[in-house]
Each structure stands twice: as C-alpha cells, then as structure tokens.
Motif scaffolding. Structure first.
Motif, PDB file in Angstrom:
ATOM      1  N   PHE A 171       0.827  -1.208   0.000  1.00 17.90           N
ATOM      2  CA  PHE A 171       0.000   0.000   0.000  1.00 17.90           C
ATOM      3  C   PHE A 171       0.861   1.259   0.000  1.00 17.90           C
ATOM      4  N   TYR A 172       1.836   1.302   0.901  1.00 17.35           N
ATOM      5  CA  TYR A 172       2.667   2.503   0.997  1.00 17.35           C
ATOM      6  C   TYR A 172       3.557   2.662  -0.236  1.00 17.35           C
ATOM      7  N   ALA A 173       4.091   1.554  -0.736  1.00 16.51           N
ATOM      8  CA  ALA A 173       4.941   1.643  -1.930  1.00 16.51           C
ATOM      9  C   ALA A 173       4.129   2.145  -3.122  1.00 16.51           C
ATOM     10  N   ALA A 174       2.926   1.619  -3.285  1.00 16.87           N
ATOM     11  CA  ALA A 174       2.078   2.039  -4.403  1.00 16.87           C
ATOM     12  C   ALA A 174       1.674   3.500  -4.274  1.00 16.87           C
ATOM     13  N   ALA A 175       1.658   4.005  -3.045  1.00 19.13           N
ATOM     14  CA  ALA A 175       1.332   5.416  -2.804  1.00 19.13           C
ATOM     15  C   ALA A 175       2.549   6.314  -3.018  1.00 19.13           C
ATOM     16  N   GLY A 176       3.656   5.711  -3.452  1.00 23.99           N
ATOM     17  CA  GLY A 176       4.843   6.496  -3.783  1.00 23.99           C
ATOM     18  C   GLY A 176       5.790   6.741  -2.632  1.00 23.99           C
ATOM     19  N   LYS A 177       5.584   6.049  -1.499  1.00 22.83           N
ATOM     20  CA  LYS A 177       6.471   6.231  -0.348  1.00 22.83           C
ATOM     21  C   LYS A 177       7.577   5.169  -0.383  1.00 22.83           C
ATOM     22  N   GLU A 178       8.796   5.611  -0.138  1.00 30.36           N
ATOM     23  CA  GLU A 178       9.905   4.656  -0.056  1.00 30.36           C
ATOM     24  C   GLU A 178       9.634   3.742   1.130  1.00 30.36           C
ATOM     25  N   THR A 179       9.548   2.448   0.888  1.00 30.68           N
ATOM     26  CA  THR A 179       9.103   1.520   1.929  1.00 30.68           C
ATOM     27  C   THR A 179      10.097   0.380   2.113  1.00 30.68           C
ATOM     28  N   ALA A 180      10.398   0.105   3.376  1.00 29.43           N
ATOM     29  CA  ALA A 180      11.237  -1.050   3.716  1.00 29.43           C
ATOM     30  C   ALA A 180      10.410  -2.036   4.520  1.00 29.43           C
ATOM     31  N   LEU A 181      10.655  -3.298   4.282  1.00 27.60           N
ATOM     32  CA  LEU A 181       9.957  -4.367   5.004  1.00 27.60           C
ATOM     33  C   LEU A 181      11.013  -5.201   5.724  1.00 27.60           C
ATOM     34  N   ILE A 182      11.009  -5.111   7.031  1.00 27.75           N
ATOM     35  CA  ILE A 182      12.017  -5.804   7.830  1.00 27.75           C
ATOM     36  C   ILE A 182      11.435  -7.127   8.308  1.00 27.75           C
ATOM     37  N   ASP A 183      12.088  -8.197   7.941  1.00 28.21           N
ATOM     38  CA  ASP A 183      11.594  -9.529   8.296  1.00 28.21           C
ATOM     39  C   ASP A 183      12.401 -10.070   9.483  1.00 28.21           C
ATOM     40  N   CYS A 184      11.756 -10.151  10.627  1.00 24.61           N
ATOM     41  CA  CYS A 184      12.425 -10.670  11.832  1.00 24.61           C
ATOM     42  C   CYS A 184      12.159 -12.163  12.019  1.00 24.61           C
ATOM     43  N   ASP A 185      11.460 -12.756  11.066  1.00 25.71           N
ATOM     44  CA  ASP A 185      11.124 -14.180  11.168  1.00 25.71           C
ATOM     45  C   ASP A 185      12.080 -14.964  10.277  1.00 25.71           C
ATOM     46  N   ARG A 186      12.778 -15.926  10.869  1.00 27.11           N
ATOM     47  CA  ARG A 186      13.756 -16.645  10.036  1.00 27.11           C
ATOM     48  C   ARG A 186      13.101 -17.512   8.964  1.00 27.11           C
ATOM     49  N   VAL A 207      18.312   0.552   7.446  1.00 29.97           N
ATOM     50  CA  VAL A 207      17.341   1.124   6.527  1.00 29.97           C
ATOM     51  C   VAL A 207      17.956   2.360   5.868  1.00 29.97           C
ATOM     52  N   PRO A 208      17.901   2.450   4.535  1.00 33.13           N
ATOM     53  CA  PRO A 208      18.503   3.598   3.857  1.00 33.13           C
ATOM     54  C   PRO A 208      17.817   4.908   4.238  1.00 33.13           C
ATOM     55  N   SER A 209      18.586   5.990   4.237  1.00 26.42           N
ATOM     56  CA  SER A 209      17.968   7.294   4.477  1.00 26.42           C
ATOM     57  C   SER A 209      17.011   7.568   3.320  1.00 26.42           C
ATOM     58  N   GLY A 210      15.975   8.280   3.589  1.00 26.73           N
ATOM     59  CA  GLY A 210      14.957   8.530   2.566  1.00 26.73           C
ATOM     60  C   GLY A 210      13.782   7.582   2.693  1.00 26.73           C
ATOM     61  N   THR A 211      13.936   6.552   3.528  1.00 28.17           N
ATOM     62  CA  THR A 211      12.824   5.621   3.734  1.00 28.17           C
ATOM     63  C   THR A 211      11.715   6.327   4.508  1.00 28.17           C
ATOM     64  N   LYS A 212      10.507   6.216   3.994  1.00 25.20           N
ATOM     65  CA  LYS A 212       9.366   6.901   4.629  1.00 25.20           C
ATOM     66  C   LYS A 212       8.545   5.969   5.516  1.00 25.20           C
ATOM     67  N   ARG A 213       8.502   4.707   5.140  1.00 20.61           N
ATOM     68  CA  ARG A 213       7.724   3.743   5.919  1.00 20.61           C
ATOM     69  C   ARG A 213       8.564   2.493   6.138  1.00 20.61           C
ATOM     70  N   CYS A 214       8.529   2.018   7.376  1.00 24.56           N
ATOM     71  CA  CYS A 214       9.275   0.814   7.715  1.00 24.56           C
ATOM     72  C   CYS A 214       8.296  -0.162   8.377  1.00 24.56           C
ATOM     73  N   ILE A 215       8.041  -1.273   7.717  1.00 25.72           N
ATOM     74  CA  ILE A 215       7.107  -2.269   8.227  1.00 25.72           C
ATOM     75  C   ILE A 215       7.931  -3.426   8.780  1.00 25.72           C
ATOM     76  N   VAL A 216       7.618  -3.836   9.996  1.00 27.26           N
ATOM     77  CA  VAL A 216       8.399  -4.892  10.640  1.00 27.26           C
ATOM     78  C   VAL A 216       7.509  -6.112  10.873  1.00 27.26           C
ATOM     79  N   ASP A 217       7.877  -7.219  10.239  1.00 28.10           N
ATOM     80  CA  ASP A 217       7.147  -8.481  10.407  1.00 28.10           C
ATOM     81  C   ASP A 217       7.908  -9.338  11.431  1.00 28.10           C
ATOM     82  N   THR A 218       7.175  -9.936  12.346  1.00 27.80           N
ATOM     83  CA  THR A 218       7.835 -10.706  13.413  1.00 27.80           C
ATOM     84  C   THR A 218       7.370 -12.164  13.391  1.00 27.80           C
ATOM     85  N   ALA A 219       8.075 -12.986  14.142  1.00 31.43           N
ATOM     86  CA  ALA A 219       7.795 -14.421  14.161  1.00 31.43           C
ATOM     87  C   ALA A 219       6.741 -14.754  15.217  1.00 31.43           C
TER      88      ALA A 219
END
Ligand SMILES: Nc1ncnc2c1ncn2[C@@H]1O[C@H](COP(=O)(O)OP(=O)(O)OP(=O)(O)O)[C@@H](O)[C@H]1O
Ligand SMILES: [Mg+2]
Length: 106
Positions: free
Chosen positions: A25-40, A73-85
């Motif tokens: 959703f955020y990426a499609a809205a044009g926001k630089e988005t990172a998805l952090i996966d904490c689940d192995r 996370v690179p500078s310029g990232t607007k949204r950071c989503i964190v998925d956990t286990a």
C-alpha cells in the motif's frame, strides 16, 4: 520515518499478510518503503524479492531480533514495516520497540 511493527504470539494469524499488504500500500502510494523480516522463516523477505521487478518495489531486509544489527534502513525511507515471528514474548516486543530501533540506524 514511520515504523509499524506487526506482532502476535499466535502462529498463522495473518502477520505476514498484514505486513506485506501495508508495505504494498505505501509503496504504491509512492512512499519509499522497507519491510524488515524478523522471522527466520523469511516469508516477507521472499515476497519483497519476488515483487522487486514491479514499478513500486519494497526493500526487503532480514533482521534478527535481539542481535541489534542486521537491518540498516537507507535514508529517505518513509515507511518501515516490521514483520515478526510467532511465539514472540512481551519482553521481546519491548526490546524491538526500544529506541534506537535496530532498523533505524543510518
Ligand atoms: N484475513 C484473512 N482471512 C483469511 N485468511 C487469511 C487472512 N489473513 C491471512 N490469511 C491466510 O492465513 C495464512 C497465514 O497467514 P500469514 O502467513 O500471514 O500468517 P502469519 O501470522 O505471518 O504466520 P506465521 O506465524 O507462520 O509467520 C495464509 O494462508 C494467509 O493467506
Ligand atoms: Mg509470518
């Protein structure tokens, strides 16, 4: 940068589904988005890799909770989503939310 952490001790309740949909959703809205996966298990990471050819990619990154490292996370990232286990404990959530968060280092 806004960070959204998705967490529940219950397995298979939809954490990754919520995380990947928010990221898309955020990426499609044009926001630089990172998805952090904490689940192995790596489901979110795999999703981001498969999606990387699309117009609004999501940067997938792996992180080990407690290791205080992995993701930068690179500078310029607007949204950071964190998925956990599954099986996360209250103390681990507290650790993940304690500033500075491991994924907010620049
Ligand atoms: N709102 C929903 N309604 C119906 N099915 C759903 C919903 N959300 C997720 N699912 C399905 O439930 C299954 C588990 O979802 P998901 O992998 O997102 O859960 P999870 O909490 O990340 O699991 P895990 O604890 O293994 O990481 C998937 O097959 C997914 O498609
Ligand atoms: Mg998951």
């Amino acid at each position: 940068m806004r960070t959204i952490l998705i967490a529940s001790p219950k397995g298979g309740c939809g954490k990754t589904t919520v995380a990947t949909n928010l990221a898309a959703f955020y990426a499609a809205a044009g926001k630089e988005t990172a998805l952090i996966d904490c689940d192995r298990q790596g489901s979110s990471l795999h999703w981001a890799e498969k999606r990387s050819v699309l117009a609004h990619p999501v940067l997938g990154m792996a992180a080990k909770p407690g290791s205080k490292v992995a993701a930068k996370v690179p500078s310029g990232t607007k949204r950071c989503i964190v998925d956990t286990a599954a099986g996360i404990r209250v103390s681990e959530v507290a650790e993940l939310l304690k500033p500075p968060m491991p994924w907010s280092f620049r």
